[in-house]
Scaffold this active site. Structure first.
Site, PDB file in Angstrom:
ATOM      1  CD  GLU A 221      -1.429   2.520  -3.460  1.00  0.00           C
ATOM      2  OE1 GLU A 221      -1.097   1.318  -3.381  1.00  0.00           O
ATOM      3  OE2 GLU A 221      -2.337   3.012  -2.762  1.00  0.00           O
TER       4      GLU A 221
ATOM      5  CG  ASP B  79      -5.220  -0.226  -1.569  1.00  0.00           C
ATOM      6  OD1 ASP B  79      -4.257   0.138  -2.291  1.00  0.00           O
ATOM      7  OD2 ASP B  79      -5.412   0.237  -0.424  1.00  0.00           O
TER       8      ASP B  79
ATOM      9  CG  ASP C  39      -2.166   0.890   1.014  1.00  0.00           C
ATOM     10  OD1 ASP C  39      -2.386   1.383  -0.108  1.00  0.00           O
ATOM     11  OD2 ASP C  39      -2.917   1.087   1.989  1.00  0.00           O
ATOM     12  N   GLY C  40       0.308   2.327  -0.487  1.00  0.00           N
ATOM     13  CA  GLY C  40       0.962   3.623  -0.461  1.00  0.00           C
ATOM     14  C   GLY C  40       0.061   4.621   0.235  1.00  0.00           C
TER      15      GLY C  40
ATOM     16  CG  HIS D  78      -8.986   2.532   3.855  1.00  0.00           C
ATOM     17  ND1 HIS D  78      -7.995   2.651   4.800  1.00  0.00           N
ATOM     18  CD2 HIS D  78      -8.536   3.176   2.749  1.00  0.00           C
ATOM     19  CE1 HIS D  78      -6.993   3.352   4.291  1.00  0.00           C
ATOM     20  NE2 HIS D  78      -7.293   3.678   3.044  1.00  0.00           N
TER      21      HIS D  78
ATOM     22  CG  ASP E 296      -3.693   2.246   5.363  1.00  0.00           C
ATOM     23  OD1 ASP E 296      -3.545   3.034   4.420  1.00  0.00           O
ATOM     24  OD2 ASP E 296      -4.183   2.588   6.463  1.00  0.00           O
TER      25      ASP E 296
END
Length: 161
Positions: free
Chosen positions: A57, A79, A19-20, A133, A143
């Site tokens: 990302e 994501d 994740d970023g 999320h 995250d």
């Protein structure tokens, strides 16, 4: 080519979530990776003082794949449809067109796309999109790591959170 008397090694199976995060776009950003294989787990994170969410990302996936020391069978949970579609759908056309889009504009983040292409080529990657999320434990952990990357950048700069 190995002889028939040499054992063939099955690739290591790795589950990876990346994740970023970016606080402002552009702004301070972070990337995070959580991976597991067998009974082992590894967390990675980092950041940049001025970047974009898309760059973070991409960096997360690059750093996760780069951390693997030999070719692996990777299930990569992301994501970011930007990252997933970029590598699985758009990249062949960009390469064929000299790193330009259909509109003849330079591909944004081409430096990172090239690095990702190189790292992904070392492995067998199965891409899995997860909604961010939404309670996926691996995505939530990645995250949190990405946000640790942002915090580390801010702390190094003496920036108030």
């Amino acid at each position: 080519m190995p002889s028939s008397s040499e054992p063939t090694r099955e690739p290591t199976v790795v589950e990876m979530w990346s994740d970023g995060a970016c606080k402002g776009n552009p702004g301070p950003g972070g990337w995070g990776v959580w991976m597991r294989s067998g009974g082992h787990e590894k967390e990675l994170f980092g950041g940049e003082p001025v970047t974009t969410n898309n760059r973070m990302e991409l960096t997360a996936v690059i750093e996760g794949l780069r951390a693997l020391t030999r070719p692996c069978a990777v299930t990569l949970h992301v994501d970011s449809t930007y990252v997933m579609k970029g590598l699985t759908e758009w990249l062949p056309g960009w390469k064929r067109n000299g790193w330009t889009t259909r509109d003849k504009k330079p591909v944004k983040n081409a430096d990172l796309w090239r690095a990702l292409d190189e790292e992904a080529a070392r492995h067998t990657v199965r891409w899995v999109w997860v909604k961010g999320h939404s309670g996926d434990p691996g995505n939530e952990r990645a995250d949190a790591l990405a946000n640790r990357g942002v915090d580390a950048v801010r702390d190094a700069a003496g920036t108030v959170r």
